[in-house]
Design a protein around this motif. Structure first.
Motif, PDB file in Angstrom:
ATOM      1  N   PHE A  80      74.880  42.539  31.785  1.00 22.55           N
ATOM      2  CA  PHE A  80      75.271  43.701  30.994  1.00 22.55           C
ATOM      3  C   PHE A  80      74.437  43.851  29.719  1.00 22.55           C
ATOM      4  N   SER A  81      74.062  42.728  29.128  1.00 20.85           N
ATOM      5  CA  SER A  81      73.465  42.732  27.793  1.00 20.85           C
ATOM      6  C   SER A  81      72.269  43.674  27.644  1.00 20.85           C
ATOM      7  N   PRO A  82      71.274  43.617  28.547  1.00 20.00           N
ATOM      8  CA  PRO A  82      70.134  44.530  28.387  1.00 20.00           C
ATOM      9  C   PRO A  82      70.514  45.998  28.538  1.00 20.00           C
ATOM     10  N   ARG A  83      71.551  46.280  29.318  1.00 23.74           N
ATOM     11  CA  ARG A  83      71.937  47.672  29.578  1.00 23.74           C
ATOM     12  C   ARG A  83      72.555  48.335  28.340  1.00 23.74           C
ATOM     13  N   VAL A  84      73.328  47.568  27.546  1.00 27.17           N
ATOM     14  CA  VAL A  84      73.970  48.176  26.373  1.00 27.17           C
ATOM     15  C   VAL A  84      73.069  48.113  25.151  1.00 27.17           C
ATOM     16  N   GLY A  85      72.044  47.254  25.184  1.00 30.93           N
ATOM     17  CA  GLY A  85      71.049  47.208  24.132  1.00 30.93           C
ATOM     18  C   GLY A  85      71.563  46.653  22.814  1.00 30.93           C
ATOM     19  N   PRO A  86      70.698  46.644  21.802  1.00 29.36           N
ATOM     20  CA  PRO A  86      71.055  46.036  20.517  1.00 29.36           C
ATOM     21  C   PRO A  86      72.159  46.765  19.764  1.00 29.36           C
ATOM     22  N   ASN A  87      72.379  48.044  20.071  1.00 26.98           N
ATOM     23  CA  ASN A  87      73.448  48.794  19.412  1.00 26.98           C
ATOM     24  C   ASN A  87      74.782  48.685  20.149  1.00 26.98           C
ATOM     25  N   GLY A  88      74.766  48.078  21.324  1.00 20.30           N
ATOM     26  CA  GLY A  88      75.993  47.855  22.070  1.00 20.30           C
ATOM     27  C   GLY A  88      76.583  46.497  21.741  1.00 20.30           C
ATOM     28  N   LYS A  89      77.738  46.222  22.302  1.00 21.37           N
ATOM     29  CA  LYS A  89      78.405  44.944  22.048  1.00 21.37           C
ATOM     30  C   LYS A  89      79.121  44.500  23.318  1.00 21.37           C
ATOM     31  N   ILE A  90      78.956  43.248  23.665  1.00 21.11           N
ATOM     32  CA  ILE A  90      79.689  42.661  24.778  1.00 21.11           C
ATOM     33  C   ILE A  90      80.535  41.530  24.239  1.00 21.11           C
ATOM     34  N   ILE A  91      81.837  41.632  24.415  1.00 20.91           N
ATOM     35  CA  ILE A  91      82.737  40.538  24.065  1.00 20.91           C
ATOM     36  C   ILE A  91      83.048  39.770  25.334  1.00 20.91           C
ATOM     37  N   VAL A  92      82.652  38.505  25.343  1.00 21.21           N
ATOM     38  CA  VAL A  92      82.950  37.612  26.463  1.00 21.21           C
ATOM     39  C   VAL A  92      84.243  36.895  26.123  1.00 21.21           C
ATOM     40  N   ALA A  93      85.296  37.201  26.853  1.00 23.21           N
ATOM     41  CA  ALA A  93      86.605  36.626  26.569  1.00 23.21           C
ATOM     42  C   ALA A  93      87.059  35.749  27.729  1.00 23.21           C
ATOM     43  N   ASP A  94      87.642  34.627  27.399  1.00 19.40           N
ATOM     44  CA  ASP A  94      88.181  33.726  28.414  1.00 19.40           C
ATOM     45  C   ASP A  94      89.315  32.946  27.772  1.00 19.40           C
ATOM     46  N   ILE A  95      90.330  32.656  28.546  1.00 18.65           N
ATOM     47  CA  ILE A  95      91.454  31.889  28.015  1.00 18.65           C
ATOM     48  C   ILE A  95      91.123  30.409  27.924  1.00 18.65           C
ATOM     49  N   ASN A  96      90.036  30.007  28.614  1.00 24.69           N
ATOM     50  CA  ASN A  96      89.706  28.588  28.731  1.00 24.69           C
ATOM     51  C   ASN A  96      88.529  28.222  27.829  1.00 24.69           C
ATOM     52  N   SER A  97      88.763  27.334  26.885  1.00 28.58           N
ATOM     53  CA  SER A  97      87.727  26.971  25.906  1.00 28.58           C
ATOM     54  C   SER A  97      86.549  26.262  26.555  1.00 28.58           C
ATOM     55  N   SER A  98      86.785  25.475  27.604  1.00 28.69           N
ATOM     56  CA  SER A  98      85.685  24.765  28.262  1.00 28.69           C
ATOM     57  C   SER A  98      84.724  25.740  28.924  1.00 28.69           C
ATOM     58  N   MET A  99      85.285  26.761  29.567  1.00 26.93           N
ATOM     59  CA  MET A  99      84.433  27.763  30.209  1.00 26.93           C
ATOM     60  C   MET A  99      83.628  28.535  29.161  1.00 26.93           C
ATOM     61  N   LEU A 100      84.254  28.873  28.044  1.00 27.56           N
ATOM     62  CA  LEU A 100      83.551  29.585  26.983  1.00 27.56           C
ATOM     63  C   LEU A 100      82.403  28.758  26.418  1.00 27.56           C
ATOM     64  N   GLU A 101      82.624  27.460  26.263  1.00 28.76           N
ATOM     65  CA  GLU A 101      81.577  26.581  25.729  1.00 28.76           C
ATOM     66  C   GLU A 101      80.381  26.536  26.671  1.00 28.76           C
ATOM     67  N   VAL A 102      80.661  26.426  27.968  1.00 27.77           N
ATOM     68  CA  VAL A 102      79.579  26.414  28.951  1.00 27.77           C
ATOM     69  C   VAL A 102      78.832  27.746  28.936  1.00 27.77           C
ATOM     70  N   GLY A 103      79.578  28.853  28.882  1.00 19.45           N
ATOM     71  CA  GLY A 103      78.962  30.174  28.874  1.00 19.45           C
ATOM     72  C   GLY A 103      78.120  30.414  27.637  1.00 19.45           C
ATOM     73  N   ARG A 104      78.634  30.015  26.476  1.00 20.25           N
ATOM     74  CA  ARG A 104      77.892  30.218  25.223  1.00 20.25           C
ATOM     75  C   ARG A 104      76.577  29.443  25.256  1.00 20.25           C
ATOM     76  N   ALA A 105      76.631  28.203  25.717  1.00 20.08           N
ATOM     77  CA  ALA A 105      75.417  27.378  25.777  1.00 20.08           C
ATOM     78  C   ALA A 105      74.415  27.947  26.775  1.00 20.08           C
ATOM     79  N   LYS A 106      74.912  28.402  27.930  1.00 18.29           N
ATOM     80  CA  LYS A 106      74.010  28.922  28.960  1.00 18.29           C
ATOM     81  C   LYS A 106      73.310  30.199  28.498  1.00 18.29           C
TER      82      LYS A 106
END
Length: 250
Positions: A80-106
């Motif tokens: 999604f990120s390239p499609r919305v560009g620098p003026n867009g915003k993507i919020i990646v939400a997850d209830i699980n902190s471990s999954m978020l940590e893996v996603g943020r690092a990746k």
């Protein structure tokens, strides 16, 4: 309160609603580190095509605001990120902190950082303003939500009028032979694969069971309409093994 109001399914087990969230959390804390590898192995890489199809159905343009629920390891966010560009915003939400940590690092490793924000949130009570997002997506996460009706209504609330919801999820194969083969694969091969790769057969047995307990295409379509969406289309992928539901807010 009636007994059926207090209980829900965790795979094939019946558990108290208050317990399911904790049990699901344990599964995803366990599998987070090998989640991407197992996705590739379990689907023979086809999950990448399902997500690419979801991207093409998203209708994204520069500047759009996107909420990717159960965003986990960030596959959809990276698309999604390239499609919305620098003026867009993507919020990646997850209830699980471990999954978020893996996603943020990746995503940081991939250099996908400029228009992303990571939020730990429960899909049933989203901490966002009404009528805020152009798109809400949830890929392979809805079946793990305790109260799906409540979550769908929450997604509808945070979408702008005319905004769209994309639900990519395992569903019901449309062919009897495919369904039989799929059952054999899910209940015999997946737990063994989980045992060999992650030393965790139980989590992958739960994942197979959770797929079978998830509403079929028509049921989920009606649930979207009941949650307040004006229309909902269903697109079967890989013979209905996976379905994409695309719903629009009035």
């Amino acid at each position: 309160m009636h007994e059926h109001d207090e209980s829900t399914h965790f795979g094939y087990q019946t558990v108290k609603k208050s317990e399911k969230q904790k049990k699901v959390a344990e599964v995803f804390h366990s599998v987070a580190g090998k989640y991407d590898l197992m996705n590739d192995l379990m689907s023979f890489g086809v999950h990448r095509l399902w997500k690419r199809y979801t991207l093409e159905m998203a209708g994204l343009r520069c500047g759009m605001q996107v909420l990717d629920l159960a965003g986990g390891t960030g596959d959809l966010a990276a698309l999604f990120s390239p499609r919305v560009g620098p003026n867009g915003k993507i919020i990646v939400a997850d209830i699980n902190s471990s999954m978020l940590e893996v996603g943020r690092a990746k995503l940081a490793d991939k250099g996908v950082v400029g228009n992303l924000e990571f939020v730990q949130a429960n899909a049933e009570c989203l901490p966002f303003a009404d009528n805020h997002f152009d798109l809400v997506s949830i890929a392979f996460g809805l079946r793990n939500v305790t109260d799906k009706d409540k979550a769908l209504a929450s997604m509808c609330r945070v979408l702008k009028p005319g905004g769209r919801l994309l639900v990519l999820e395992f569903s019901k194969p449309q062919n009897e032979l495919l369904s039989t083969v799929y059952d054999q694969y899910s209940f015999n091969v997946l737990p063994l694969m989980g045992k060999l790769v992650t030393n965790d057969a139980d989590s992958y047995r739960y994942l197979a069971e959770s797929i079978r307990m998830h509403p079929d295409q028509a049921t989920l379509q009606q649930m979207c309409l009941d949650a307040g969406f004006a229309e909902c289309e269903v697109f079967n992928l890989t013979g209905g093994v996976v379905a994409l539901h695309r719903a629009f807010k009035a």
